[in-house]
Design a protein around this motif. Structure first.
Motif, short mmCIF file in Angstrom:
data_model
loop_
_atom_site.label_atom_id
_atom_site.label_comp_id
_atom_site.label_asym_id
_atom_site.label_seq_id
_atom_site.Cartn_x
_atom_site.Cartn_y
_atom_site.Cartn_z
N MET A 1 25.01 -10.23 25.36
CA MET A 1 25.15 -9.99 24.36
C MET A 1 24.06 -10.43 24.06
SD MET A 1 29.09 -11.15 22.89
CE MET A 1 30.48 -10.24 23.41
N TYR A 2 23.58 -11.93 24.39
CA TYR A 2 22.22 -12.99 23.80
C TYR A 2 21.71 -12.39 24.85
CZ TYR A 2 25.16 -14.58 20.37
OH TYR A 2 26.12 -14.87 18.65
N SER A 3 21.39 -11.44 25.87
CA SER A 3 20.28 -11.63 26.40
C SER A 3 19.74 -10.35 26.59
CB SER A 3 21.39 -11.96 28.31
OG SER A 3 21.14 -13.02 28.17
N PRO A 4 18.41 -10.25 25.91
CA PRO A 4 18.21 -9.01 25.97
C PRO A 4 16.90 -8.74 26.51
CG PRO A 4 17.20 -11.11 23.76
CD PRO A 4 18.07 -11.24 24.54
N CYS A 5 16.42 -7.21 26.70
CA CYS A 5 15.28 -6.89 27.26
C CYS A 5 14.29 -5.70 27.26
CB CYS A 5 16.13 -6.43 28.66
SG CYS A 5 15.46 -5.45 30.46
N LEU A 6 13.82 -6.06 27.24
CA LEU A 6 11.93 -5.32 27.24
C LEU A 6 11.52 -4.36 28.36
CD1 LEU A 6 10.36 -7.17 24.28
CD2 LEU A 6 12.36 -6.18 23.87
N VAL A 7 11.44 -3.01 28.15
CA VAL A 7 11.57 -2.27 28.65
C VAL A 7 9.79 -1.82 28.64
CG1 VAL A 7 11.73 -0.53 30.63
CG2 VAL A 7 13.20 -1.46 30.06
N LYS A 8 8.98 -2.01 29.23
CA LYS A 8 7.20 -1.45 29.34
C LYS A 8 6.99 -0.36 29.54
CE LYS A 8 2.80 -1.72 32.29
NZ LYS A 8 2.48 -0.18 31.79
N GLU A 9 8.01 0.84 30.42
CA GLU A 9 7.23 1.90 30.32
C GLU A 9 8.16 2.86 28.71
OE1 GLU A 9 7.37 0.84 34.28
OE2 GLU A 9 8.96 0.25 32.61
N GLU A 10 8.55 1.88 28.11
CA GLU A 10 9.77 2.69 27.28
C GLU A 10 8.41 2.18 25.35
OE1 GLU A 10 13.75 0.94 25.95
OE2 GLU A 10 14.27 1.78 27.31
N PHE A 11 7.94 1.62 25.69
CA PHE A 11 6.81 1.33 24.92
C PHE A 11 5.22 1.91 25.13
CE2 PHE A 11 8.65 -3.27 24.42
CZ PHE A 11 8.36 -3.11 23.04
N TYR A 12 5.74 2.42 26.34
CA TYR A 12 4.39 3.54 26.17
C TYR A 12 4.57 4.52 26.14
CZ TYR A 12 1.32 5.95 29.59
OH TYR A 12 -0.10 7.06 30.59
N GLU A 13 5.90 5.14 26.62
CA GLU A 13 6.41 6.54 25.97
C GLU A 13 6.08 6.15 24.97
OE1 GLU A 13 6.89 9.64 27.85
OE2 GLU A 13 5.92 8.06 29.76
N THR A 14 6.39 5.90 23.78
CA THR A 14 6.67 5.62 22.41
C THR A 14 5.29 5.60 22.27
OG1 THR A 14 8.60 4.43 22.64
CG2 THR A 14 7.51 4.95 20.35
N CYS A 15 4.43 5.19 22.20
CA CYS A 15 2.49 5.03 21.92
C CYS A 15 2.45 6.23 22.31
CB CYS A 15 2.34 3.97 23.24
SG CYS A 15 0.00 3.79 22.88
#
Length: 778
Positions: free
Chosen positions: A388-402
């Motif tokens: 619940m308290y361990s958020p995760c960010l994925v670089k490829e998601e930012f790249y694709e959305t960009c």
């Protein structure tokens, strides 16, 4: 004289609440933005401004004493006048807001004004409404003077409209209290250990403390907790029971236990909350009044069915909620939350109380100071809280959305490009593919703040129309990462993982103890219980307890001789050598399941190892009547397998330790007569587990125990607990791993396992098992 305690908000919403469900208004981010707006406007008001002014008065109407309280956003005291200030944050264009925009807003302010006049004797007051637009940052103000008499008339008109409902609440409360007073234990007698369990629960709740209970299968944990908790409600006014669990099956058991007591005369309004995705009537779960007819006008249609339910029914099951929702065109999930608010007991998943993404949405339902928390299968809460308290960010998601946003909004695309660059910079600074970050990635987080601010503006400007789902998803993920970063302390760490196809930055909660302790402070009392809280002091610490909180170990009510417990002392299942021992494992499995025709489960340490064993087992003994569970099994497939255990007597299931068949499955008597468990159950060695190990090595010099041994052994206990479910059950449990013969493991064995027997060969095992079943037939 009877009394009713309520807030100004409750009183006003009862009379005026109307309109649609809007997910934007219900979101935690909307609530946090609103709080920020309040603080901003309050901070600019000068010395004459008293913010968050608490008011509490008593009023008599119709033989009822109303104790009304509330907190005005501010009181402005000047020589010529006194002003009650009420602040409302909004996304609505201020040009569309006039003084009649929302009757509930002005009503709330007028109630505060009347209560202030009663407190101070002021004959005239100014009521001021300030609307703050969260997009533009602009404010629109409406102010009007009222005499104390005008305010009094208005306030008592509201109370008159609430009076019938107040009388209903009092009647229901009296009925509940009387039924609780008359309630007897719902069975003819207590099982062994059950009375001690119930007494401990009652005393703990009375003292407002925490209790951690290890109660073996068969004690009757659910009724042992619920019965004393219900009885305690007459000693703690305005209390509410939350029965929190991790699985749907245990929710049903809890609901049916209360239903049994209701059938014996108990008047306890009980709601079971089912996940929104499961009860939503629409093909797509989208809480937008423009999209969903059940969200449109929800509050206009709510009061009548809500009052009817509370006056005529006690039990609000999923079926009842869905039927009522369809009849009145209401959102079933929101209806369950509104019923929960009015209920005496709520049965739901852990996340409604502990997950910050869920619990903030309805602070009127959850986290009140009189809550009694009954936490079932509590061994699951540690890792659930971590997730619940361990958020995760994925670089490829930012790249694709960009790439998507470049053609739509260049400013957002530029911000996403900047975040992508921060990922690359972090990656270049590290020597290993998976590494803990020495410091908070502050530049990345600042980039996320800029992105979320711009994305929120973009989403709101378009009223949720034609917005890429990828952008919305990334907005919420980024926002959550920021929120958790703001509370992250030494119990958290940041790490980067570039080992897979994805590039990940994760904020990982290593030690959930302090987070849980902080949440539990809001409740009156917490009862944690499971068959597998081993060792108890470990779980007391990890689940937020203090050293003076109570622990209790209940003895198994079943005869030891009903369980044949064997440990293979000559075969190791260490990862490095277990492949070499596959043939021996197959022989031991065969010895266990051939002793008597019946249903068995064989638990493996992993799917990959299970596949290897299946291949060898087929060559050695054949796999007729063996079901091999596939990874990612759905609920329907799971139910289909369980049904085979209930209708046949020749089923052998190959499954995994810690999987869906390890707990929450009740197969008494001939439905399951044996289990074979391979390995020690320890989690797979991983970077995160090693972070936990290092943390607790430094803190308690017990890193391996905290990260691997204790979680693993509790999975073994859970799997073995499937076999003996009732007083009449008899069965075999075989543990295949010589490490379980070590003293450090034997110390963890529950009392009802002390009669275990070591076995060196499958021939000896076969003899022992044959003798066990032969003695059963004598």
């Amino acid at each position: 004289m009877d009394n009713i305690k309520l807030s100004v908000r409750e009183l006003v919403e009862f009379v005026y609440k109307s309109g649609d469900i809007n997910v934007k208004n219900l979101s935690p981010d909307r609530a946090l933005e609103g709080m920020k707006a309040h603080k901003l406007l309050q901070s600019n008001m000068g010395e004459n401004y008293s913010k968050e002014y608490y008011l509490k008065n008593e009023f008599t109407l119709g033989d009822i004493l109303f104790i009304v309280e509330g907190r005005a956003d501010g009181v402005i005291t000047e020589e010529s006048q006194t002003t009650i200030d009420e602040i409302k944050s909004t996304y609505t264009d201020l040009e569309h807001i006039d003084e009649n925009y929302n009757a509930a807003h002005s009503a709330q302010a007028k109630c505060y004004a009347y209560m202030y006049s009663v407190e101070t004797g002021k004959e005239e007051l100014t009521v001021q409404l300030r609307y703050f637009n969260l997009d533009s940052g602009k404010t629109k103000v409406f102010a009007k003077k009222y005499s104390a008499l005008e305010l009094k008339c208005f306030f008592y008109e509201l109370l008159e409209m609430y009076l019938d409902w107040a009388q209903t609440i009092i009647r229901l409360k009296k009925e509940r209290e009387q039924s609780i007073e008359e309630l007897d234990f719902p069975f003819s007698g207590y099982r062994q250990g059950q009375r001690n369990f119930s007494v401990a629960v009652f005393r703990t709740i009375k003292e407002g403390k925490k209790l951690f209970v290890q109660a073996p299968t068969g004690v009757g944990k659910t009724v042992s907790c619920l019965f004393p908790a219900i009885k305690s409600m007459n000693t703690k006014q305005n209390s509410k029971i939350f029965y929190l669990t991790a699985k749907s099956s245990t929710k049903s058991i809890a609901f049916n236990t209360i239903k049994m007591m209701v059938n014996k005369g108990l008047k306890l309004r009980t709601t079971i909350i089912t996940a929104k995705e499961k009860v939503c009537f629409m093909e797509e779960t989208k809480c937008d009044p423009e999209f969903c007819p059940y969200a449109k006008g929800y509050f206009d249609r709510l009061n009548a069915p809500l009052k009817k339910a509370l006056k005529e029914e006690c039990l609000y099951s999923r079926e009842y909620i869905e039927q009522t929702a369809r009849e009145h065109q209401l959102c079933p999930f929101e209806l369950s939350l509104d019923l929960s608010y009015m209920s005496d007991a709520v049965i739901c998943d852990y996340n409604y109380y502990f997950d910050p993404r869920v619990a903030l949405q309805r602070d009127d339902v959850f986290k009140n100071s009189n809550d009694i928390l009954l936490i079932d299968e509590a061994h699951n809460l540690e890792d659930r809280t971590r997730s619940m308290y361990s958020p995760c960010l994925v670089k490829e998601e930012f790249y694709e959305t960009c790439k998507i946003m470049k053609e739509i909004d260049k400013k957002i695309a530029k911000l996403l490009t900047n975040i992508n660059k921060k990922f690359i910079e972090i990656k270049k600074s590290l020597n290993e593919e998976t590494s803990e970050l020495e410091d908070e990635p502050s530049e990345l987080i600042n980039g996320l703040r800029k992105f979320t601010a711009e994305a929120e503006k973009y989403i709101n400007d378009r009223n949720n129309e034609n917005i890429p789902e990828e952008l919305v998803d990334l907005y919420f993920k980024s926002n959550f990462f920021i929120k958790i970063s703001e509370i992250a302390d030494s119990n958290f760490c940041y790490y980067a993982d570039f080992n897979k196809k994805e590039t990940i930055i994760k904020l990982f909660l290593i030690n959930p103890s302090d987070i849980l302790k902080e949440i539990e402070k809001n409740a009156w009392s917490c009862i944690f219980f499971s068959a597998t809280l081993t060792p108890l002091k470990y779980f007391r610490y990890m689940l937020g307890g203090e050293e003076d909180d109570y622990i209790l170990k209940i003895k198994s009510p079943f005869r030891e001789e009903n369980l044949k417990l064997l440990i293979t002392s000559g075969i190791s299942m260490k990862y490095a050598v277990r492949d070499a021992n596959i043939k021996q494992s197959c022989s031991f499995i065969n010895a266990a399941i051939k002793g008597k025709k019946g249903n068995y489960m064989v638990f493996f340490p992993s799917y990959s190892f299970m596949e290897k064993v299946v291949e060898t087992y087929e060559d050695m003994f054949g796999i007729e009547n063996i079901i091999v569970q596939t990874q990612g099994i759905n609920e329907d497939e799971q139910s289909e397998i369980v049904e085979k255990f209930k209708t046949r007597t020749d089923v052998v299931l190959f499954t995994v330790v810690g999987g869906v068949f390890s707990e929450g499955i009740d197969l008494p008597l001939e439905k399951l007569i044996g289990a074979v468990i391979i390995g020690t159950g320890i989690p797979q060695i991983s970077f995160e587990r090693n972070l936990i190990k290092s943390f607790f090595d430094e803190k308690f010099h017990s890193g391996y125990d905290f990260a691997y041994k204790y979680p693993g052994f509790n999975k073994i206990l859970q799997s073995a607990g499937r076999v003996i479910r009732t007083e009449n059950d008899k069965g075999v449990v075989m543990l295949i791993d010589s490490r379980l013969c070590q003293s450090t493991y034997l110390k963890l064995f529950p009392d009802h396992w002390r009669h275990y027997k070591k076995t060196m060969s499958f021939d000896h095992a076969q003899e022992d098992i044959n003798l066990f079943w032969k003695e059963e037939n004598i």
